[in-house]
Scaffold this active site. Structure first.
Site, PDB file in Angstrom:
ATOM      1  N   ASP A  44       0.927  -1.077   0.058  1.00 19.71           N
ATOM      2  CA  ASP A  44       0.062  -0.042  -0.095  1.00 19.71           C
ATOM      3  C   ASP A  44       0.966   1.163  -0.027  1.00 19.71           C
ATOM      4  OD1 ASP A  44      -3.335   0.428   1.258  1.00 19.71           O
ATOM      5  OD2 ASP A  44      -1.902   2.238   0.947  1.00 19.71           O
ATOM      6  N   LYS A  45       0.529   2.397  -0.482  1.00 14.70           N
ATOM      7  CA  LYS A  45       1.161   3.393  -0.998  1.00 14.70           C
ATOM      8  C   LYS A  45       0.843   4.419   0.141  1.00 14.70           C
ATOM      9  CE  LYS A  45       1.866   6.861  -4.524  1.00 14.70           C
ATOM     10  NZ  LYS A  45       1.054   7.819  -5.816  1.00 14.70           N
ATOM     11  N   ILE A  71       1.699   0.629  -6.573  1.00 14.36           N
ATOM     12  CA  ILE A  71       1.601  -0.654  -7.611  1.00 14.36           C
ATOM     13  C   ILE A  71       2.149  -0.307  -8.890  1.00 14.36           C
ATOM     14  CG2 ILE A  71      -0.509  -1.504  -6.313  1.00 14.36           C
ATOM     15  CD1 ILE A  71      -2.084  -0.211  -8.257  1.00 14.36           C
ATOM     16  N   ALA A  91      -6.033  -1.975  -4.521  1.00 11.87           N
ATOM     17  CA  ALA A  91      -5.516  -0.641  -4.707  1.00 11.87           C
ATOM     18  C   ALA A  91      -6.088   0.058  -5.637  1.00 11.87           C
ATOM     19  CB  ALA A  91      -3.969  -0.520  -4.789  1.00 11.87           C
ATOM     20  N   THR A 134     -15.992  -2.724  -9.536  1.00  9.69           N
ATOM     21  CA  THR A 134     -17.065  -2.223  -8.953  1.00  9.69           C
ATOM     22  C   THR A 134     -18.091  -2.255 -10.006  1.00  9.69           C
ATOM     23  OG1 THR A 134     -17.969  -0.017  -8.636  1.00  9.69           O
ATOM     24  CG2 THR A 134     -16.050   0.097 -10.298  1.00  9.69           C
ATOM     25  N   ASP A 135     -19.675  -2.156  -9.426  1.00 13.62           N
ATOM     26  CA  ASP A 135     -20.890  -2.018 -10.292  1.00 13.62           C
ATOM     27  C   ASP A 135     -20.751  -0.854 -11.227  1.00 13.62           C
ATOM     28  OD1 ASP A 135     -21.529  -0.143  -8.201  1.00 13.62           O
ATOM     29  OD2 ASP A 135     -23.254  -1.123  -7.766  1.00 13.62           O
ATOM     30  N   GLU A 136     -20.030   0.171 -11.121  1.00 14.00           N
ATOM     31  CA  GLU A 136     -19.980   1.225 -11.579  1.00 14.00           C
ATOM     32  C   GLU A 136     -19.796   1.304 -13.172  1.00 14.00           C
ATOM     33  OE1 GLU A 136     -18.986   5.137  -9.439  1.00 14.00           O
ATOM     34  OE2 GLU A 136     -19.279   4.136  -7.606  1.00 14.00           O
ATOM     35  N   TYR A 158     -13.669   8.038 -12.785  1.00 14.63           N
ATOM     36  CA  TYR A 158     -13.341   6.802 -11.870  1.00 14.63           C
ATOM     37  C   TYR A 158     -13.801   5.462 -12.704  1.00 14.63           C
ATOM     38  CZ  TYR A 158     -14.435   3.398  -8.192  1.00 14.63           C
ATOM     39  OH  TYR A 158     -14.514   2.384  -7.281  1.00 14.63           O
ATOM     40  N   LYS A 162     -11.581   2.103 -13.810  1.00 17.07           N
ATOM     41  CA  LYS A 162     -11.968   0.734 -13.288  1.00 17.07           C
ATOM     42  C   LYS A 162     -12.425   0.029 -14.451  1.00 17.07           C
ATOM     43  CE  LYS A 162     -11.850  -0.535  -9.690  1.00 17.07           C
ATOM     44  NZ  LYS A 162     -10.935  -1.118  -8.638  1.00 17.07           N
ATOM     45  N   TYR A 215     -27.003  15.612  -3.259  1.00 19.30           N
ATOM     46  CA  TYR A 215     -26.965  16.252  -4.535  1.00 19.30           C
ATOM     47  C   TYR A 215     -28.175  16.139  -5.154  1.00 19.30           C
ATOM     48  CZ  TYR A 215     -21.957  15.249  -4.830  1.00 19.30           C
ATOM     49  OH  TYR A 215     -20.562  15.667  -4.938  1.00 19.30           O
ATOM     50  N   ARG A 222     -28.967   3.709  -5.154  1.00 17.98           N
ATOM     51  CA  ARG A 222     -27.555   2.734  -5.009  1.00 17.98           C
ATOM     52  C   ARG A 222     -28.047   1.353  -4.185  1.00 17.98           C
ATOM     53  NH1 ARG A 222     -26.497   5.828  -8.249  1.00 17.98           N
ATOM     54  NH2 ARG A 222     -24.692   7.128  -8.277  1.00 17.98           N
ATOM     55  N   LYS A 283     -21.723  16.260 -11.488  1.00 16.80           N
ATOM     56  CA  LYS A 283     -21.602  16.308 -12.937  1.00 16.80           C
ATOM     57  C   LYS A 283     -21.761  14.820 -13.389  1.00 16.80           C
ATOM     58  CE  LYS A 283     -18.398  19.961 -13.951  1.00 16.80           C
ATOM     59  NZ  LYS A 283     -16.808  20.063 -14.417  1.00 16.80           N
TER      60      LYS A 283
HETATM   61  P1  NAD Z   1     -10.049   3.121  -0.382  1.00 13.07           P
HETATM   62  O1  NAD Z   1      -9.701   4.443  -1.052  1.00 13.07           O
HETATM   63  O2  NAD Z   1     -10.583   3.255   1.126  1.00 13.07           O
HETATM   64  O3  NAD Z   1      -8.599   2.377  -0.415  1.00 13.07           O
HETATM   65  C1  NAD Z   1      -7.648   2.491  -1.278  1.00 13.07           C
HETATM   66  C2  NAD Z   1      -6.332   2.081  -0.874  1.00 13.07           C
HETATM   67  O4  NAD Z   1      -5.411   1.586  -2.086  1.00 13.07           O
HETATM   68  C3  NAD Z   1      -5.590   3.088   0.131  1.00 13.07           C
HETATM   69  O5  NAD Z   1      -5.022   2.152   1.075  1.00 13.07           O
HETATM   70  C4  NAD Z   1      -4.554   3.627  -0.743  1.00 13.07           C
HETATM   71  O6  NAD Z   1      -3.583   3.925   0.116  1.00 13.07           O
HETATM   72  C5  NAD Z   1      -4.107   2.404  -1.614  1.00 13.07           C
HETATM   73  N1  NAD Z   1      -3.726   2.991  -2.899  1.00 13.07           N
HETATM   74  C6  NAD Z   1      -3.996   3.901  -3.517  1.00 13.07           C
HETATM   75  N2  NAD Z   1      -3.181   4.078  -4.833  1.00 13.07           N
HETATM   76  C7  NAD Z   1      -2.239   3.436  -4.592  1.00 13.07           C
HETATM   77  C8  NAD Z   1      -0.877   2.914  -5.261  1.00 13.07           C
HETATM   78  N3  NAD Z   1      -0.632   3.705  -6.351  1.00 13.07           N
HETATM   79  N4  NAD Z   1      -0.049   1.884  -4.854  1.00 13.07           N
HETATM   80  C9  NAD Z   1      -0.522   1.262  -3.494  1.00 13.07           C
HETATM   81  N5  NAD Z   1      -1.611   1.707  -3.147  1.00 13.07           N
HETATM   82  C10 NAD Z   1      -2.342   2.485  -3.648  1.00 13.07           C
HETATM   83  O7  NAD Z   1     -10.814   2.013  -1.245  1.00 13.07           O
HETATM   84  P2  NAD Z   1     -11.951   1.083  -0.945  1.00 13.07           P
HETATM   85  O8  NAD Z   1     -13.157   1.718  -0.892  1.00 13.07           O
HETATM   86  O9  NAD Z   1     -11.109   0.257   0.151  1.00 13.07           O
HETATM   87  O10 NAD Z   1     -11.880   0.327  -2.273  1.00 13.07           O
HETATM   88  C11 NAD Z   1     -11.066  -0.687  -2.486  1.00 13.07           C
HETATM   89  C12 NAD Z   1     -11.430  -1.464  -3.946  1.00 13.07           C
HETATM   90  O11 NAD Z   1     -12.708  -1.765  -3.988  1.00 13.07           O
HETATM   91  C13 NAD Z   1     -11.010  -0.163  -5.050  1.00 13.07           C
HETATM   92  O12 NAD Z   1     -10.520  -0.990  -6.108  1.00 13.07           O
HETATM   93  C14 NAD Z   1     -12.564   0.026  -5.200  1.00 13.07           C
HETATM   94  O13 NAD Z   1     -12.594   0.758  -6.834  1.00 13.07           O
HETATM   95  C15 NAD Z   1     -13.660  -1.126  -5.328  1.00 13.07           C
HETATM   96  N6  NAD Z   1     -14.802  -0.768  -4.775  1.00 13.07           N
HETATM   97  C16 NAD Z   1     -15.009  -0.187  -3.877  1.00 13.07           C
HETATM   98  C17 NAD Z   1     -16.594   0.247  -3.734  1.00 13.07           C
HETATM   99  C18 NAD Z   1     -16.971   0.903  -2.362  1.00 13.07           C
HETATM  100  O14 NAD Z   1     -17.926   1.307  -1.864  1.00 13.07           O
HETATM  101  N7  NAD Z   1     -15.968   1.586  -1.347  1.00 13.07           N
HETATM  102  C19 NAD Z   1     -17.430  -0.377  -4.229  1.00 13.07           C
HETATM  103  C20 NAD Z   1     -17.183  -0.998  -5.272  1.00 13.07           C
HETATM  104  C21 NAD Z   1     -15.757  -1.441  -5.572  1.00 13.07           C
END
Ligand code: NAD
Length: 335
Positions: A44-45, A71, A91, A134-136, A158, A162, A215, A222, A283
């Protein structure tokens, strides 16, 4: 007498494991009910969204290690892939509003970063690569629910980033035979959620006596999925899913943002008229997301177990009890 050596634990590399969902996945995997035959390395970054405190519970376990890194760093990623059997890839830059403000980091991390990982996984002979999406990526749907076969039509920077990463990941299965599995889930909620996303933003604002920004007309819909259920789905896909397949993971609770806001206002003991402020719509705001999760249910036995209203109450209570976790993050959450 010869003794059979015990099989080596499966070495799992979890990217983004200091974020909201990734950290819950790691805590679950290394918790009392997780499999006892795995070791976990988190890469993790630690961007604004990454938080080492999310991993406090597991930090001292011998089966856990943490690597701070990007990554997109080819050399680091190649070295890590060489000593792991499986990858679960969380990530990402994950906040739609930030992607509208500026998408470069979304393309870099979500697209280039996923390619860096998947290419290194292929070269190192990694056994299984679970790509969390993601579903998006399907875009908005008026009625009914998207199946996994639906062509992708993302609308925000976003979700476009994805969707690109899903296609790159799946291309490594078709082209190189890498065992790639993709999950596409609906909106997650639960504890340790960064206070820029709607539920933790609204709850923390309401607990502080501040207004919450709703919004447009508040009619966007959702489907809500608790992180326990999301993690359950990901584990089923990692352990029992089929290579090259996509699995939708849904929660089964659809709400308009207005309905969700009403529940949060009530749970926090606030007053709608003074707490809720309608703001201009996001938007390109997708009206509704909905995934059909029959495939993961019938093929892998997935059933969402968390009852929404009880789990939402638990979530609000967690934010009441854990100000020390979220208060320092509120400043970081400002765009
Ligand atoms: P988050 O933003 O809470 O966490 C993302 C993590 O990735 C963080 O710890 C960040 O430090 C790390 N990160 C970001 N860029 C990085 C890089 N370049 N190298 C290494 N680490 C990096 O996100 P989340 O909500 O936990 O989502 C996790 C995954 O699930 C994502 O891929 C997201 O698209 C997907 N997702 C999330 C949701 C939701 O409702 N939160 C829904 C569907 C899918």
């Amino acid at each position: 007498m010869t003794t059979t050596p015990s099989p080596r634990p499966t070495r799992i590399l979890v990217t983004g494991g200091a974020g909201f969902i990734g950290s819950h996945y790691v805590r679950t995997l290394l918790g009392p009910h997780g499999p006892n035959d795995v070791t976990v390395t988190v890469l993790d970054k630690l961007t604004y969204a990454g938080n080492l405190a999310n991993l406090d519970e597991v930090h001292d376990r011998p089966s856990f290690s943490f690597v701070k890194g990007d990554i997109c760093d080819d050399a680091l990623v190649a070295e890590l892939m060489g000593r792991h059997d499986e990858v679960v890839h969380f990530a990402a830059e994950s906040h739609v509003d930030r992607s509208i403000d500026g998408a470069a980091e979304f393309v870099r991390t979500n697209v280039v970063g996923t390619h860096t990982l998947i290419d290194a996984a292929h070269r190192a002979g990694v056994q299984t690569f679970v790509h969390v999406s993601t579903d998006e990526v399907y875009g908005s749907i008026e009625r009914g629910s998207w199946l996994e076969t639906q062509p992708l039509a993302p609308n925000s920077p976003y979700s476009a980033a994805k969707a690109s990463s899903d296609l790159i990941a799946l291309s490594y299965h078709r082209t190189h035979g890498l065992d790639v599995r993709v999950t596409r889930c609906s909106n997650n909620y639960g504890h340790h959620h960064f206070p820029e996303k709607v539920i933790p933003l609204f709850v923390t604002n309401l607990l502080d006596g501040s207004k919450v920004p709703l919004y447009g007309d508040g009619g966007n819909i959702r489907d809500w999925l608790h992180i326990d259920d999301h993690v359950q789905g990901i584990e089923l896909v990692r352990t029992k899913g089929r290579p090259g397949e996509v699995y939708n993971i849904g929660g089964g609770t659809e709400l308009t943002n207005r309905e969700l806001t009403r529940l949060l206002v009530e749970a926090c003991g606030a007053n709608w008229d003074t707490a809720v402020e309608y703001v201009p719509d996001r938007k390109g705001h997708d009206r509704r997301y909905s995934v059909d999760y029959t495939k993961i249910r019938e093929e892998l036995g997935y059933v969402p177990r968390k009852e929404f209203s009880a789990a939402l109450t638990e979530t609000v209570q967690w934010y009441r009890d854990n100000r020390a976790w979220w208060e320092p993050l509120k400043g970081r959450a400002a765009l």
